[in-house]
Structure formats: C-alpha cells, structure tokens
Scaffold this active site. Structure first.
Site, PDB file in Angstrom:
ATOM      1  N   ARG A 243      12.920 -24.428  10.664  1.00 21.33           N
ATOM      2  CA  ARG A 243      13.536 -25.465  10.955  1.00 21.33           C
ATOM      3  C   ARG A 243      13.374 -26.145  12.421  1.00 21.33           C
ATOM      4  O   ARG A 243      12.974 -27.409  12.552  1.00 21.33           O
ATOM      5  CB  ARG A 243      15.251 -25.406  10.849  1.00 21.33           C
ATOM      6  CG  ARG A 243      15.547 -25.372   9.216  1.00 21.33           C
ATOM      7  CD  ARG A 243      16.820 -24.707   8.987  1.00 21.33           C
ATOM      8  NE  ARG A 243      17.867 -25.375   9.608  1.00 21.33           N
ATOM      9  CZ  ARG A 243      19.164 -24.681   9.845  1.00 21.33           C
ATOM     10  NH1 ARG A 243      19.357 -23.364   9.402  1.00 21.33           N
ATOM     11  NH2 ARG A 243      20.252 -25.546  10.273  1.00 21.33           N
TER      12      ARG A 243
ATOM     13  N   LYS B 277      25.998 -30.857  16.471  1.00 17.93           N
ATOM     14  CA  LYS B 277      26.288 -32.100  16.021  1.00 17.93           C
ATOM     15  C   LYS B 277      27.397 -32.448  15.003  1.00 17.93           C
ATOM     16  O   LYS B 277      28.323 -33.257  15.272  1.00 17.93           O
ATOM     17  CB  LYS B 277      24.783 -32.703  15.095  1.00 17.93           C
ATOM     18  CG  LYS B 277      23.862 -32.704  15.935  1.00 17.93           C
ATOM     19  CD  LYS B 277      22.617 -33.453  15.219  1.00 17.93           C
ATOM     20  CE  LYS B 277      22.102 -32.641  13.947  1.00 17.93           C
ATOM     21  NZ  LYS B 277      21.567 -31.626  14.215  1.00 17.93           N
TER      22      LYS B 277
ATOM     23  N   ARG C 126      26.679 -18.611  13.186  1.00 18.00           N
ATOM     24  CA  ARG C 126      27.264 -19.421  12.175  1.00 18.00           C
ATOM     25  C   ARG C 126      26.997 -19.029  10.832  1.00 18.00           C
ATOM     26  O   ARG C 126      27.742 -18.858  10.030  1.00 18.00           O
ATOM     27  CB  ARG C 126      26.617 -20.975  12.372  1.00 18.00           C
ATOM     28  CG  ARG C 126      27.294 -21.854  11.519  1.00 18.00           C
ATOM     29  CD  ARG C 126      27.037 -23.394  11.793  1.00 18.00           C
ATOM     30  NE  ARG C 126      25.404 -23.607  11.576  1.00 18.00           N
ATOM     31  CZ  ARG C 126      24.738 -24.671  11.634  1.00 18.00           C
ATOM     32  NH1 ARG C 126      25.489 -25.682  12.486  1.00 18.00           N
ATOM     33  NH2 ARG C 126      23.522 -24.926  11.274  1.00 18.00           N
TER      34      ARG C 126
ATOM     35  N   ARG D  82      15.358 -38.522  10.162  1.00 23.65           N
ATOM     36  CA  ARG D  82      14.656 -37.420  10.736  1.00 23.65           C
ATOM     37  C   ARG D  82      13.155 -37.547  10.675  1.00 23.65           C
ATOM     38  O   ARG D  82      12.434 -36.719  11.192  1.00 23.65           O
ATOM     39  CB  ARG D  82      14.938 -36.018   9.569  1.00 23.65           C
ATOM     40  CG  ARG D  82      16.413 -35.359   9.928  1.00 23.65           C
ATOM     41  CD  ARG D  82      16.260 -34.196   9.505  1.00 23.65           C
ATOM     42  NE  ARG D  82      17.466 -33.563  10.016  1.00 23.65           N
ATOM     43  CZ  ARG D  82      17.819 -32.401   9.362  1.00 23.65           C
ATOM     44  NH1 ARG D  82      17.353 -31.718   8.530  1.00 23.65           N
ATOM     45  NH2 ARG D  82      19.047 -31.918  10.010  1.00 23.65           N
TER      46      ARG D  82
ATOM     47  N   ARG E 282      25.460 -20.857   4.599  1.00 20.12           N
ATOM     48  CA  ARG E 282      24.363 -21.784   4.275  1.00 20.12           C
ATOM     49  C   ARG E 282      23.284 -20.447   4.360  1.00 20.12           C
ATOM     50  O   ARG E 282      22.748 -20.032   5.440  1.00 20.12           O
ATOM     51  CB  ARG E 282      24.243 -22.359   5.541  1.00 20.12           C
ATOM     52  CG  ARG E 282      25.059 -23.810   5.453  1.00 20.12           C
ATOM     53  CD  ARG E 282      25.160 -24.624   6.513  1.00 20.12           C
ATOM     54  NE  ARG E 282      23.744 -25.020   6.911  1.00 20.12           N
ATOM     55  CZ  ARG E 282      23.495 -26.131   7.928  1.00 20.12           C
ATOM     56  NH1 ARG E 282      24.582 -26.608   8.495  1.00 20.12           N
ATOM     57  NH2 ARG E 282      22.401 -26.168   8.030  1.00 20.12           N
TER      58      ARG E 282
END
Ligand code: IMP
Ligand code: MG
Length: 371
Positions: free
Chosen positions: A327, A195, A309, A270, A315
């Site tokens: 998640r 995204k 990533r 969300r 993160r």
C-alpha cells in the site's frame, strides 16, 4: 432538467418547476375571475419579466379579457434626483376600465410604488395587482398586492421570464442564485496517517459530509453488492480499485447530499485522473476543491500504527506487513503525484501528523478555517 446552470459568471441551482408555476397561475386566475365576474378586464403585463406569466395567465383566463404590455423605463437622473421611472407603451384608453397589473416578481416594492403612482392618476374604474412571485421578507411597502402566486424567501431567482443581466428568461423552471460555496477538502496522507480519525472529528466541527471511499467499498464488500465483489478483488491484494468504478461511486454519494455544506474526501482522489475527474465534476456544480490537506507522518511510525489497528479493525489489508508495504508503494508511486497536482493550484497544505489526536486536530482546524 439540469440541477445547476451557469449564467454569465454565476451559478444557479434548480429551485422549483413549471408544474408549481402552473398550479399557482391556475389559482391566481381563479381568484381574479371570481372577483371580477362578468367584467372584461384589461390585463397589463409589466415587461420584460412578465411576458411568460402573462401569456400563460390569459390562456387560462376563462372569459373575455384584453391584454397589453407596458415597460417601466428607469432613467439615471442627475445626482440629486436619482432614478425616475416612467411608463412606456400604454396607448389604450383605460377610462372606466378594470385594470389588473400582472407582475412577474415583487421584491422591495419600489417598482410597485411607481406603478401605483402612475395608475392612480388615470381615470380607470378600479386597479388590481397580481404578482407571480413575492418576497415577503424584503417587501416593506404599505401597498396592496391583491393576488400573490408564490411567496419565496429572499433569494435571487431566474427563469420563466426572470433574468440575471439579460440571461435566463427562456428557462422553463426557476433557478436560484447559488450563494454559499461549499468547503470541499481532500484529506490526504499515507495509510495509517489518521485520516479517518481526524475526518470524523472535523466533519462534526464543520458540518461536512465525510466520504471515505475505503469505507464505502468495505461496506459494499460486507453487503456483498455487485460493487463490493468487484472492489474486493482489488482491495484484498492491496491494489487500488480502478478509477472508473471509484469515480462513478463517488459521484453518486455527492449527488445524494444536495444541501451539504461541503465534503471531506478521504481516500479520494488517489490518482491524477481521479483528481481531474473530481475537479470537472465539481466545476459542473459551480464548486471546487478548496484544498488538499495532507497529514505527514514518517513511514516506520505508520507501519507500527497499522499493525496495531489490524489487531482490532478486522481489515485484511491491515494485518500483513507485506500488504502494508504494498500500500505504501502504491501511495508513493501513484498517489503522491497528487501533491504536485494540488500544489500547482496553490492548494496543498502539509500538516505535521505526529502528535496526539487533539494536537493534530488543532493543526488541521487552522487550515480548515481558512477555506
Ligand atoms: P422591486 O424591488 O420590487 O422594485 O423589484 C424590482 C425588479 O427587480 C423586479 O421587477 C424584477 O425585474 C427585478 N427582480 C427582483 N427580484 C428578482 C429576482 O429574484 N430575480 C430576477 N429579477 C428580480
Ligand atoms: Mg419586473
């Protein structure tokens, strides 16, 4: 003062305030008075639009004057003669008088042509014309306008006497008709679907503002703001930040970009309640969500992408497979319901999210172009 108002079926944005109008009127009064000196003018307001302007104008006028109003009546004539205008309400004898017409707004100048036609026939001493608003881009007539208050672009405005189909005359400030609707897109998909990458490309192509709630929270966390401290408690566990906090923060960001062509919402909404809050918030501005565009990617591919990533993103929620799985659970239990929410409004667009970045961008553009 409200930023956006609705009259009948149309939305209007705040354009300029009463203070600007007052200044323009003071300047008009001064110019007229300087030119007329001791003369006692007859001010003639053209109804309906000019009633507020005339009231404020003559209150500022520093010496003797008379005031009256007329109305220009338009009659739908026969097909061949079209519209005929005639003056209603002029009973004063204007022989040898100095007449100053006070108009609220001059647009094409068609009304002005009629006014001159009518007053040129009267045995008055001299005729002057003042208008509060003027649209120079639209005015095409070779007729004098002696005094101009505020020149505006070719926009339709309401307020301070001016109306849209009867409404809006009572507004103290001036509002302009809202024409260009925004492109507001919810970019959707599970964590790691790409995204952020795609939003960064699309925001440049379509000149949109990209709002990533995740990025905003992470910025706040980095800067140790009050919001950041609260958000961190939730995000570190892989939980969603509560709706109330997220919604308020999002409204702030949207309100900061008043002239934006639209927004790409990334990571928001969300939950159904966030989606409802967003719809309500946009509706108050005369806007809406054009569509939810969802990147569809199989889960195993996503876990691999996120772990990759996590090596570089720093993160904390990217680095542990357990957190990543949490998640996904959040996504499936709470967020995927949104697909139904937008589908029910015919606003869901699923996109195959597997392929090169360019391929996926191309697929997204095909949908964005439709909005
Ligand atoms: P004209 O095109 O100069 O003849 O203007 C005709 C009339 O249209 C004006 O007297 C106003 O009553 C109306 N009008 C023109 N522009 C606007 C606007 O922006 N808002 C509201 N009324 C307008
Ligand atoms: Mg008018």
């Amino acid at each position: 003062m409200k930023q956006t108002i609705k009259l009948h079926d149309k939305f209007f944005n705040y354009y300029l305030g009463k203070e600007k109008i007052d200044l323009a009127i003071q300047s008009l009064v001064q110019q007229v008075h300087d030119d007329l000196g001791d003369e006692i003018p007859v001010f003639i307001g053209i109804l309906n639009g000019s009633f507020m302007f005339v009231a404020d104008f003559i209150r500022e006028y520093p010496s003797d004057c008379e005031v009256t109003f007329v109305k220009l009546a338009s009659y739908e004539g026969t097909k061949s003669t079209g519209v005929v205008n005639e003056l209603v309400g002029l009973s004063e004898d204007l022989t040898d008088r100095t007449v100053v017409i006070l108009e609220d707004i001059i647009d094409t100048g068609n009304t002005l042509v009629k006014i001159y036609e009518i007053f040129d026939k009267l045995p008055i001493k001299q005729l002057r014309l003042a208008t509060l608003f003027f649209k120079p881009e639209v005015f095409k007539k070779a007729l004098p306008i002696d005094y101009i208050g505020i020149s505006i672009p070719d926009r339709f405005i309401v307020g301070y006497g001016l109306d849209y189909d009867g409404l809006g005359r009572n507004l103290k400030d001036i509002y302009e008709l809202k024409t260009n609707r925004m492109k507001n897109i919810v970019l959707f998909g599970p964590p790691g679907a790409g995204k952020g990458t795609q939003a960064n490309i699309l925001k440049d192509t379509y000149k949109l503002i990209h709002i990533s709630t995740g990025d905003i929270f992470r910025d706040n966390i980095k800067n140790n703001t009050e919001l950041g401290i609260i958000a961190k408690r939730f995000m570190d566990k892989g939980d969603l930040v509560p709706d109330s906090i997220t919604i308020e923060m999002l409204k702030d960001v949207v309100n900061k970009h008043r002239t934006a062509k639209g927004f790409i919402f990334d990571g928001f909404p969300r939950t159904t309640s966030q989606a409802e809050a967003l719809d309500k918030f946009l509706a108050e501005k005369g806007e809406q969500i054009n569509g939810m565009v969802a990147l569809e990617v199989p889960q195993d591919l996503l876990v691999a992408r996120i772990l990759e990533r996590g090596k570089t993103s720093g993160r904390p929620d990217d680095q542990k497979e357990k957190k990543i799985r949490n998640r996904f659970n959040e996504y499936h239990t709470k967020t995927e319901i949104l697909k139904d929410y937008y589908q029910a409004q015919n606003k869901y667009f699923g996109i195959n999210g597997v392929g090169t970045i360019e391929e996926i961008t191309q697929r997204l553009k095909e949908v964005f172009d439709k909005f």
